[in-house]
Write a protein that holds these residues in place. Structure first.
Motif, PDB file in Angstrom:
ATOM      1  N   ARG A 119      38.711  35.685  84.183  1.00 35.55           N
ATOM      2  CA  ARG A 119      39.141  35.875  82.802  1.00 35.55           C
ATOM      3  C   ARG A 119      39.880  37.201  82.680  1.00 35.55           C
ATOM      4  N   GLU A 120      40.765  37.274  81.682  1.00 37.81           N
ATOM      5  CA  GLU A 120      41.500  38.517  81.474  1.00 37.81           C
ATOM      6  C   GLU A 120      40.544  39.646  81.115  1.00 37.81           C
ATOM      7  N   LEU A 121      40.635  40.729  81.875  1.00 34.08           N
ATOM      8  CA  LEU A 121      39.842  41.924  81.627  1.00 34.08           C
ATOM      9  C   LEU A 121      40.690  43.039  81.049  1.00 34.08           C
ATOM     10  N   ASP A 122      41.950  43.151  81.521  1.00 34.62           N
ATOM     11  CA  ASP A 122      42.800  44.274  81.140  1.00 34.62           C
ATOM     12  C   ASP A 122      44.244  43.861  81.380  1.00 34.62           C
ATOM     13  N   ARG A 123      45.165  44.729  80.940  1.00 33.74           N
ATOM     14  CA  ARG A 123      46.593  44.505  81.161  1.00 33.74           C
ATOM     15  C   ARG A 123      47.205  45.769  81.730  1.00 33.74           C
ATOM     16  N   ASN A 124      47.997  45.612  82.776  1.00 34.46           N
ATOM     17  CA  ASN A 124      48.747  46.723  83.332  1.00 34.46           C
ATOM     18  C   ASN A 124      50.118  46.738  82.668  1.00 34.46           C
ATOM     19  N   VAL A 125      50.379  47.745  81.858  1.00 36.57           N
ATOM     20  CA  VAL A 125      51.528  47.762  80.954  1.00 36.57           C
ATOM     21  C   VAL A 125      52.632  48.663  81.514  1.00 36.57           C
ATOM     22  N   GLY A 126      53.871  48.178  81.446  1.00 32.30           N
ATOM     23  CA  GLY A 126      55.022  48.963  81.877  1.00 32.30           C
ATOM     24  C   GLY A 126      55.511  49.888  80.778  1.00 32.30           C
ATOM     25  N   ASN A 162      70.198  52.788  93.407  1.00 29.56           N
ATOM     26  CA  ASN A 162      70.103  51.538  92.660  1.00 29.56           C
ATOM     27  C   ASN A 162      68.725  50.953  92.872  1.00 29.56           C
ATOM     28  N   THR A 163      68.467  49.844  92.216  1.00 29.61           N
ATOM     29  CA  THR A 163      67.176  49.202  92.305  1.00 29.61           C
ATOM     30  C   THR A 163      67.352  47.756  92.712  1.00 29.61           C
ATOM     31  N   GLU A 164      66.255  47.099  93.005  1.00 28.65           N
ATOM     32  CA  GLU A 164      66.222  45.669  93.284  1.00 28.65           C
ATOM     33  C   GLU A 164      65.405  45.008  92.169  1.00 28.65           C
ATOM     34  N   PRO A 165      65.988  44.381  91.163  1.00 25.64           N
ATOM     35  CA  PRO A 165      67.406  44.077  90.943  1.00 25.64           C
ATOM     36  C   PRO A 165      68.197  45.289  90.465  1.00 25.64           C
ATOM     37  N   PRO A 166      69.526  45.233  90.585  1.00 20.49           N
ATOM     38  CA  PRO A 166      70.360  46.380  90.218  1.00 20.49           C
ATOM     39  C   PRO A 166      70.224  46.758  88.741  1.00 20.49           C
ATOM     40  N   GLY A 167      70.264  48.069  88.476  1.00 19.76           N
ATOM     41  CA  GLY A 167      70.303  48.568  87.114  1.00 19.76           C
ATOM     42  C   GLY A 167      68.981  48.633  86.392  1.00 19.76           C
ATOM     43  N   ARG A 168      67.900  48.273  87.018  1.00 23.37           N
ATOM     44  CA  ARG A 168      66.600  48.299  86.339  1.00 23.37           C
ATOM     45  C   ARG A 168      66.148  49.745  86.174  1.00 23.37           C
ATOM     46  N   GLN A 169      65.668  50.095  84.985  1.00 19.25           N
ATOM     47  CA  GLN A 169      65.230  51.460  84.766  1.00 19.25           C
ATOM     48  C   GLN A 169      63.803  51.654  85.274  1.00 19.25           C
ATOM     49  N   LEU A 170      63.423  52.913  85.385  1.00 13.14           N
ATOM     50  CA  LEU A 170      62.085  53.225  85.878  1.00 13.14           C
ATOM     51  C   LEU A 170      61.029  52.635  84.953  1.00 13.14           C
ATOM     52  N   HIS A 171      60.051  51.948  85.550  1.00 15.72           N
ATOM     53  CA  HIS A 171      58.884  51.440  84.852  1.00 15.72           C
ATOM     54  C   HIS A 171      57.650  52.121  85.443  1.00 15.72           C
ATOM     55  N   ALA A 172      56.963  52.918  84.634  1.00 14.39           N
ATOM     56  CA  ALA A 172      55.681  53.498  85.041  1.00 14.39           C
ATOM     57  C   ALA A 172      54.574  52.639  84.438  1.00 14.39           C
ATOM     58  N   TRP A 173      53.467  52.485  85.183  1.00  6.92           N
ATOM     59  CA  TRP A 173      52.462  51.493  84.816  1.00  6.92           C
ATOM     60  C   TRP A 173      51.119  52.144  84.520  1.00  6.92           C
ATOM     61  N   ALA A 174      50.435  51.599  83.505  1.00  3.41           N
ATOM     62  CA  ALA A 174      49.101  52.085  83.137  1.00  3.41           C
ATOM     63  C   ALA A 174      48.302  50.936  82.544  1.00  3.41           C
ATOM     64  N   LEU A 175      47.029  50.869  82.881  1.00  2.79           N
ATOM     65  CA  LEU A 175      46.166  49.886  82.242  1.00  2.79           C
ATOM     66  C   LEU A 175      46.049  50.188  80.747  1.00  2.79           C
ATOM     67  N   ALA A 176      46.014  49.139  79.952  1.00  2.00           N
ATOM     68  CA  ALA A 176      45.873  49.316  78.510  1.00  2.00           C
ATOM     69  C   ALA A 176      44.598  50.083  78.163  1.00  2.00           C
ATOM     70  N   SER A 177      43.556  49.935  78.968  1.00  5.39           N
ATOM     71  CA  SER A 177      42.287  50.617  78.704  1.00  5.39           C
ATOM     72  C   SER A 177      42.293  52.080  79.126  1.00  5.39           C
ATOM     73  N   ASN A 178      43.319  52.496  79.893  1.00  4.96           N
ATOM     74  CA  ASN A 178      43.357  53.866  80.421  1.00  4.96           C
ATOM     75  C   ASN A 178      44.100  54.753  79.420  1.00  4.96           C
ATOM     76  N   GLU A 179      43.397  55.164  78.380  1.00  5.19           N
ATOM     77  CA  GLU A 179      44.029  55.925  77.311  1.00  5.19           C
ATOM     78  C   GLU A 179      44.556  57.275  77.782  1.00  5.19           C
ATOM     79  N   PRO A 180      43.854  58.035  78.649  1.00  8.20           N
ATOM     80  CA  PRO A 180      44.429  59.309  79.092  1.00  8.20           C
ATOM     81  C   PRO A 180      45.777  59.145  79.796  1.00  8.20           C
ATOM     82  N   LEU A 181      45.917  58.109  80.627  1.00 10.75           N
ATOM     83  CA  LEU A 181      47.189  57.890  81.314  1.00 10.75           C
ATOM     84  C   LEU A 181      48.260  57.414  80.335  1.00 10.75           C
TER      85      LEU A 181
END
Length: 348
Positions: free
Chosen positions: A335-342, A151-170
């Motif tokens: 200032r906002e430079l980038d976003r780490n997206v799930g 299980n997860t904390e909180p329960p039932g949360r699915q896997l979230h993998a993260w990548a910067l919006a600027s990191n196109e290869p990832l």
């Protein structure tokens, strides 16, 4: 690195546990697949393979990989060296052998994945040309860890993998692995230091200073717990961080002292001296002392100390819907430079 759980205060990253000892290597071969020729100088590297985290030497290699990524892509990098230390030492137990995995090509570290109990999967791949070869396996490993954890904390949360919006290869490799971006994100805020920073203004009777070493570990842990409404940072946990985290510097661990002598707020600075970049993580104020400007004052003081220690720029993470923290950091020139997206796997 993704930013992984919010606990009141400003931003506090995801659940962390201290490493166990005698973890062993637990190598396993990589998948049998053709691989592009990856070259370092005149050397062609073989297909990447993966293994579990095996101790302090691997932490050194992870730090080095983060520094190398910053040299090439900074400030558009998913994490800092301070992030690794904070995650590793800010909770009493971290099963690093099970929850951190390294990918190597010819003995050279090219990436790592860190699974967190809340279902987050943080990734760093460098050089980014390796993303096409390793990210699908990283995701499969993260999904296996999620199933094994029960299980997860909180329960039932699915896997979230993260990548910067600027990191196109990832991002492209995550899509190829069957994941899709979501609206979940953390903002990467950034500023350069183009002039000396001033000392902060404080409410009457308050003053700021560095934490007074291990003798103040109990009070320092207590103000963190009050700020974030969490019990995970005990006196023992914080003392261990102060003794063991490689990039911890007591002069960058800044506290606000109330007129009655208690610690009212805190801000922890981390410095990557090779890349001359600082980070604040975390920043928080005890509930009884909020709305006095202490978070801003401490952030400014911590940034000032980072600049004095050699930082030429600084990064801070914030949630996009936290208007108070965004206004605070904007007032400090961030200032906002980038976003780490799930990224998540869509339902079948």
């Amino acid at each position: 690195m993704n930013h992984l759980g919010v606990e009141g205060g400003i931003v506090d990253k995801g659940p962390i546990r201290r490493p166990r000892s005698s973890l062993g290597d637990r190598r396993r071969p990589g998948p049998k697949r053709p691989c592009r020729e990856d070259r370092v100088g005149d050397v062609t590297l073989p297909a990447p393979t993966s293994r579990g985290y095996a101790g302090e030497a691997d932490l050194s290699r992870m730090h080095a990989l983060v520094r190398d990524a910053w040299r090439q892509h900074g400030p558009r990098v998913e994490c800092t060296v301070g992030d690794l230390d904070w995650r590793l030492y800010r909770r009493a137990t971290v099963d690093v052998g099970a929850n951190i995995r390294l990918w190597e090509a010819g003995g050279t570290l090219v990436g790592f994945a860190w699974f967190l109990p809340n279902g987050d999967l943080d990734l760093l791949v460098h050089p980014r040309e390796h993303c096409a070869a390793v990210v699908a396996e990283m995701v499969a490993w993260g999904e296996a860890r999620l199933r094994a954890s029960g299980n997860t904390e909180p329960p039932g949360r699915q896997l979230h993998a993260w990548a910067l919006a600027s990191n196109e290869p990832l991002s492209r490799a995550l899509r190829a692995a069957g994941l899709q971006p979501t609206s979940a994100c953390y903002l990467h805020l950034f500023r350069e230091f183009d002039a000396p920073l001033d000392a902060p203004s404080l409410p009457r009777g308050f003053h700021v200073r560095a934490v007074a070493g291990l003798s103040e570990a109990a009070a320092r842990a207590a103000v963190h717990r009050a700020a974030f409404g969490s019990e995970r940072v005990s006196t023992e946990v914080y003392a261990h961080l102060m003794r063991s985290a490689r990039h911890y510097r007591p002069e960058l661990d800044v506290v606000a002292v109330a007129p009655e002598g208690v610690l009212a707020a805190m801000a922890l600075g981390w410095l990557d001296p090779d890349n001359h970049v600082g980070e604040l993580e975390p920043v928080g104020t005890a509930p009884a002392y909020r709305r006095l400007g202490l978070a801003r004052a401490l952030s400014q003081e911590a940034l000032r100390r980072l600049q004095a220690a050699g930082a030429r720029s600084a990064v801070i993470y914030a949630l996009p819907d936290n208007a108070a923290s965004l206004a605070l950091y904007a007032s400090l020139g961030l200032r906002e430079l980038d976003r780490n997206v799930g990224f998540v796997r869509p339902p079948p």
